[in-house]
Design a protein around this motif. Sequence first.
Motif, PDB file in Angstrom:
ATOM      1  N   GLY A  29      11.105   2.164  11.762  1.00 53.49           N
ATOM      2  CA  GLY A  29      10.975   2.678  12.903  1.00 53.49           C
ATOM      3  C   GLY A  29      12.088   2.917  13.852  1.00 53.49           C
ATOM      4  N   GLN A  30      13.518   2.895  13.133  1.00 48.89           N
ATOM      5  CA  GLN A  30      14.659   2.874  13.676  1.00 48.89           C
ATOM      6  C   GLN A  30      14.982   4.386  14.183  1.00 48.89           C
ATOM      7  OE1 GLN A  30      17.603   0.619  11.896  1.00 48.89           O
ATOM      8  NE2 GLN A  30      19.047   1.983  11.967  1.00 48.89           N
ATOM      9  N   PRO A  31      15.625   4.739  15.148  1.00 47.79           N
ATOM     10  CA  PRO A  31      15.898   6.121  15.603  1.00 47.79           C
ATOM     11  C   PRO A  31      16.957   6.729  14.542  1.00 47.79           C
ATOM     12  CG  PRO A  31      15.985   4.840  17.525  1.00 47.79           C
ATOM     13  CD  PRO A  31      15.782   3.796  16.481  1.00 47.79           C
ATOM     14  N   ALA A  32      18.028   5.883  14.075  1.00 44.94           N
ATOM     15  CA  ALA A  32      19.029   6.313  13.281  1.00 44.94           C
ATOM     16  C   ALA A  32      18.597   5.778  11.881  1.00 44.94           C
ATOM     17  CB  ALA A  32      20.206   5.755  13.635  1.00 44.94           C
ATOM     18  N   HIS A  33      18.808   6.633  10.697  1.00 49.24           N
ATOM     19  CA  HIS A  33      18.722   6.289   9.454  1.00 49.24           C
ATOM     20  C   HIS A  33      19.786   5.943   8.690  1.00 49.24           C
ATOM     21  CE1 HIS A  33      14.500   8.557   9.299  1.00 49.24           C
ATOM     22  NE2 HIS A  33      14.598   8.017  10.215  1.00 49.24           N
ATOM     23  N   ALA A  34      20.424   4.962   9.555  1.00 49.58           N
ATOM     24  CA  ALA A  34      21.677   4.308   8.866  1.00 49.58           C
ATOM     25  C   ALA A  34      21.776   2.968   9.365  1.00 49.58           C
ATOM     26  CB  ALA A  34      22.880   5.305   9.194  1.00 49.58           C
ATOM     27  N   SER A  35      22.718   2.039   8.707  1.00 50.88           N
ATOM     28  CA  SER A  35      22.961   0.691   9.261  1.00 50.88           C
ATOM     29  C   SER A  35      24.307   0.363   8.383  1.00 50.88           C
ATOM     30  CB  SER A  35      22.028  -0.186   8.700  1.00 50.88           C
ATOM     31  OG  SER A  35      21.816  -0.149   7.371  1.00 50.88           O
ATOM     32  N   PHE A  87       0.680  -1.071  -0.083  1.00 51.51           N
ATOM     33  CA  PHE A  87      -0.013   0.035  -0.046  1.00 51.51           C
ATOM     34  C   PHE A  87       0.730   1.264   0.006  1.00 51.51           C
ATOM     35  CE2 PHE A  87      -2.552  -3.261   1.827  1.00 51.51           C
ATOM     36  CZ  PHE A  87      -3.686  -3.158   1.072  1.00 51.51           C
ATOM     37  N   ALA A  88       1.719   1.300   0.860  1.00 46.88           N
ATOM     38  CA  ALA A  88       2.802   2.463   0.851  1.00 46.88           C
ATOM     39  C   ALA A  88       3.257   2.621  -0.234  1.00 46.88           C
ATOM     40  CB  ALA A  88       3.921   2.259   1.740  1.00 46.88           C
ATOM     41  N   GLU A  89       3.845   1.664  -1.145  1.00 49.64           N
ATOM     42  CA  GLU A  89       4.450   1.863  -2.439  1.00 49.64           C
ATOM     43  C   GLU A  89       3.406   2.296  -3.575  1.00 49.64           C
ATOM     44  OE1 GLU A  89       6.359  -1.363  -5.541  1.00 49.64           O
ATOM     45  OE2 GLU A  89       7.455  -1.265  -3.635  1.00 49.64           O
ATOM     46  N   ARG A  90       2.357   1.616  -3.447  1.00 46.66           N
ATOM     47  CA  ARG A  90       1.271   1.622  -4.465  1.00 46.66           C
ATOM     48  C   ARG A  90       0.783   3.123  -4.561  1.00 46.66           C
ATOM     49  NH1 ARG A  90      -1.759   3.584  -7.402  1.00 46.66           N
ATOM     50  NH2 ARG A  90      -3.523   2.501  -8.648  1.00 46.66           N
ATOM     51  N   PHE A  91       0.706   3.713  -3.189  1.00 44.31           N
ATOM     52  CA  PHE A  91      -0.049   5.124  -3.048  1.00 44.31           C
ATOM     53  C   PHE A  91       0.999   6.188  -2.937  1.00 44.31           C
ATOM     54  CE2 PHE A  91      -3.460   2.670  -0.427  1.00 44.31           C
ATOM     55  CZ  PHE A  91      -3.957   2.026  -1.545  1.00 44.31           C
ATOM     56  N   ALA A  92       2.256   5.882  -3.075  1.00 44.07           N
ATOM     57  CA  ALA A  92       3.460   6.877  -2.815  1.00 44.07           C
ATOM     58  C   ALA A  92       3.214   7.774  -3.762  1.00 44.07           C
ATOM     59  CB  ALA A  92       4.825   6.080  -2.981  1.00 44.07           C
ATOM     60  N   PHE A  95       0.651   9.764  -4.967  1.00 50.41           N
ATOM     61  CA  PHE A  95      -0.258  10.855  -4.716  1.00 50.41           C
ATOM     62  C   PHE A  95      -0.355  10.909  -3.136  1.00 50.41           C
ATOM     63  CE2 PHE A  95      -2.489   6.726  -5.191  1.00 50.41           C
ATOM     64  CZ  PHE A  95      -3.152   6.663  -4.090  1.00 50.41           C
ATOM     65  N   ALA A  96       0.042   9.801  -2.391  1.00 53.31           N
ATOM     66  CA  ALA A  96      -0.193  10.041  -0.758  1.00 53.31           C
ATOM     67  C   ALA A  96       1.248   9.629  -0.132  1.00 53.31           C
ATOM     68  CB  ALA A  96      -1.263   9.511  -0.575  1.00 53.31           C
ATOM     69  N   ALA A  97       2.219  10.142  -0.630  1.00 49.41           N
ATOM     70  CA  ALA A  97       3.547   9.524   0.068  1.00 49.41           C
ATOM     71  C   ALA A  97       3.717  10.059   1.656  1.00 49.41           C
ATOM     72  CB  ALA A  97       4.738  10.355  -0.492  1.00 49.41           C
ATOM     73  N   VAL A  98       4.039   9.120   2.250  1.00 46.36           N
ATOM     74  CA  VAL A  98       3.977   9.165   3.831  1.00 46.36           C
ATOM     75  C   VAL A  98       5.479   9.714   4.050  1.00 46.36           C
ATOM     76  CG1 VAL A  98       3.930   8.262   6.239  1.00 46.36           C
ATOM     77  CG2 VAL A  98       2.366   7.140   4.299  1.00 46.36           C
ATOM     78  N   PRO A  99       5.579  11.101   4.467  1.00 47.27           N
ATOM     79  CA  PRO A  99       6.874  11.609   4.737  1.00 47.27           C
ATOM     80  C   PRO A  99       7.476  10.883   5.920  1.00 47.27           C
ATOM     81  CG  PRO A  99       5.178  13.105   5.946  1.00 47.27           C
ATOM     82  CD  PRO A  99       4.289  11.960   4.909  1.00 47.27           C
ATOM     83  N   PRO A 100       8.769  10.502   5.369  1.00 43.26           N
ATOM     84  CA  PRO A 100       9.750   9.672   6.441  1.00 43.26           C
ATOM     85  C   PRO A 100       9.844  10.436   7.862  1.00 43.26           C
ATOM     86  CG  PRO A 100      11.048  10.536   4.827  1.00 43.26           C
ATOM     87  CD  PRO A 100       9.598  10.919   4.557  1.00 43.26           C
ATOM     88  N   ALA A 101       9.552   9.520   8.806  1.00 42.59           N
ATOM     89  CA  ALA A 101       9.841  10.320  10.371  1.00 42.59           C
ATOM     90  C   ALA A 101      11.372  10.557  10.323  1.00 42.59           C
ATOM     91  CB  ALA A 101       9.611   9.007  11.206  1.00 42.59           C
ATOM     92  N   ALA A 102      11.584  11.705  10.968  1.00 40.75           N
ATOM     93  CA  ALA A 102      12.797  12.175  11.143  1.00 40.75           C
ATOM     94  C   ALA A 102      13.424  11.463  12.291  1.00 40.75           C
ATOM     95  CB  ALA A 102      12.689  13.757  11.652  1.00 40.75           C
ATOM     96  N   PRO A 103      14.804  11.376  11.914  1.00 42.26           N
ATOM     97  CA  PRO A 103      15.701  10.628  13.021  1.00 42.26           C
ATOM     98  C   PRO A 103      15.555  11.076  14.323  1.00 42.26           C
ATOM     99  CG  PRO A 103      17.061  11.303  11.101  1.00 42.26           C
ATOM    100  CD  PRO A 103      15.840  11.926  10.707  1.00 42.26           C
TER     101      PRO A 103
END
Length: 621
Positions: free
Chosen positions: A426-432, A342-347, A349-357
């Motif tokens: 849901g990860q606090p840091a946007h890295a791995s 759903f997130a990909e299909r609706f991106a 027109f209704a992209a969910v802004p990524p959560a900030a770190p």
Amino acid sequence: MGRRRLLQAAVGVPAAGAAVAATGAGQAQAQAAPGSWEPVGRAGRFDAESPRFALAVLPDTQYLFDADSSDPAPLRATFRYLVESRAEANVAFMTHLGDVTEHGTEEEIELAAGTFRALRGKVPYSVLAGNHDIPGDTDDQRGDSAYLAAFGPERYASMESFGGASPDGYNSYHVLRAGGREWLVLALDWRLSDAGVRWTQGVLDAHPRLPAILTTHDLAWADEEGRARLSDNGTRLWEELIRGNDQIFLALGGHYWPPGRTVLTNDAGHDVHVHITNYQDRYYGGAGMIRLYSFDLARKAVDVETFAPWFLARDPQERAPLAAETVELTGDVDRFSLGIDFAERFAGFAAVPPAAPRPPREVMPRGTVAYWRFDADGLGGGAADGPLPDGTVIRDLTGRGNDLTARRLHDGGQELLLRSVEHHDGQPAHASLRFDGGQAPDRGAILATAADAPLNSWKFTRGYTIETFIKLPRPFEGEHAWMGILSWQGRNGDAGKTTGWSPDEPTCSLNVTGERFLQFVVYPHVQDADPTSWSHALETGRWHHIAIVNDGRRTVLYVEGSKIARNPTQASTGIATLGKPFTIGGTQSNERFGQGFYGWIGDTRIVSRKLGPEEFLTPYA
């Protein structure tokens, strides 16, 4: 009440009555009184925030409202089912696909309208005109009709979902809140005029971020194998409305039989699922048969099933033979699942802004003894991707001195340990970090604490919570059985433990088996034991949050905030650490690293007490 439990009790029918407010912005807008759409009577409460909900689809009921042959009993049973099962099946809405009646006479329409009153105040719904409800040679500009008087905008005025109707009254739309978001349902006439097309486009333009389900009577026909093809009217709708509006991901029609389905590609290159649903040719005119489209946003799927509540309500021993044959349909076009991200299909027109770190200070609760992340906070800057050189220090952000140092095993190359911007949502840091360990020959990379780090000797006798994020690659190539995610180095035999598979195992480790099961094995500080938790098989190509929680007595493993089944009840107090380094990316045998981890590892945290799921690095309610 189970979704297949026999229906037993009748539903009281409330009095009718609603009013349409003044028309505005070119369409009739119905205004519900505050609080008027609360479930009443025996209806269950709908959970609009649950990721699982259902859309009920009711096709042609015309043979149940056919002059002096009318029999509304099957439809009454269907409505009883929807009302009484609303909470358990989490039914958000019901949509009728037209041809409510056979001839569209006042008598037929009045009987049908009275039957539909069973849903009033209990389950929101839409109805649209089929060619048997109005003169079949007319479009939505036909003017007054018995159908419009009974099923026009006034009927939906008290529904919280109702958004409005076209000026002619034959087209309407609803906005539903389900699955924690809003959805648009279009209920379009048997034949849209040019004005009807413009009105529909206006509704879409006014709700540009809502995924839309288009319902109409004449959309597609199917061959005997269930392969659907657009009808002439469906082709017009496709060309003028559907293909150019990426919001429309599902289009439903009745009118024709047999049922069928197909997938078309719109102008944005995305799938549009087109289904025909009609069972009037079946025993008892379809007997009020419904389809449930059960949306599961967590599984990224829609599960579809077709059944007749009227037949289900009867004692199996008393069902007529033909009723027993059609109580539930299980063919490929009647019972199936759609995979939809759903997130990909609706991106589009209704992209969910990524959560900030989230900054480190927000995710270090009381008792945090170590916290590592692989962004600029943990690594002190540098490129967001590329090789992580040997000797790089990953800071323990608690300031307790448990810094990690990176090194490759067996003189491996730079590709064995890379920085990455991939991360769990849901990860606090946007890295791995991307590890490329493997067997034959052994290769890998690890991160380890210094020889004098405090964490090396912590015993955690009052409990602990160890968390990390991992992702296994897809495709999952090579031999990687029993690779380590994290561990404390040292032999359990040196800690005096005698119960384990081998005295050469470390005293605590989290590993992945050949079947991609998680294995957490710990040798407690107090007991001579090796209680081991085992998860289900982990899906590849997907991030997983893992939490190991010990309350000082026993250990429980969670994946994605969900407790796994195979958690031992065996006593487990503390960890028999030996003063040797804590490690990410590998597990020793007899104090030697063989293979390393294969995949991504994100934020990792250790807390010296039990945490609840609501306190995890990615909180779960």
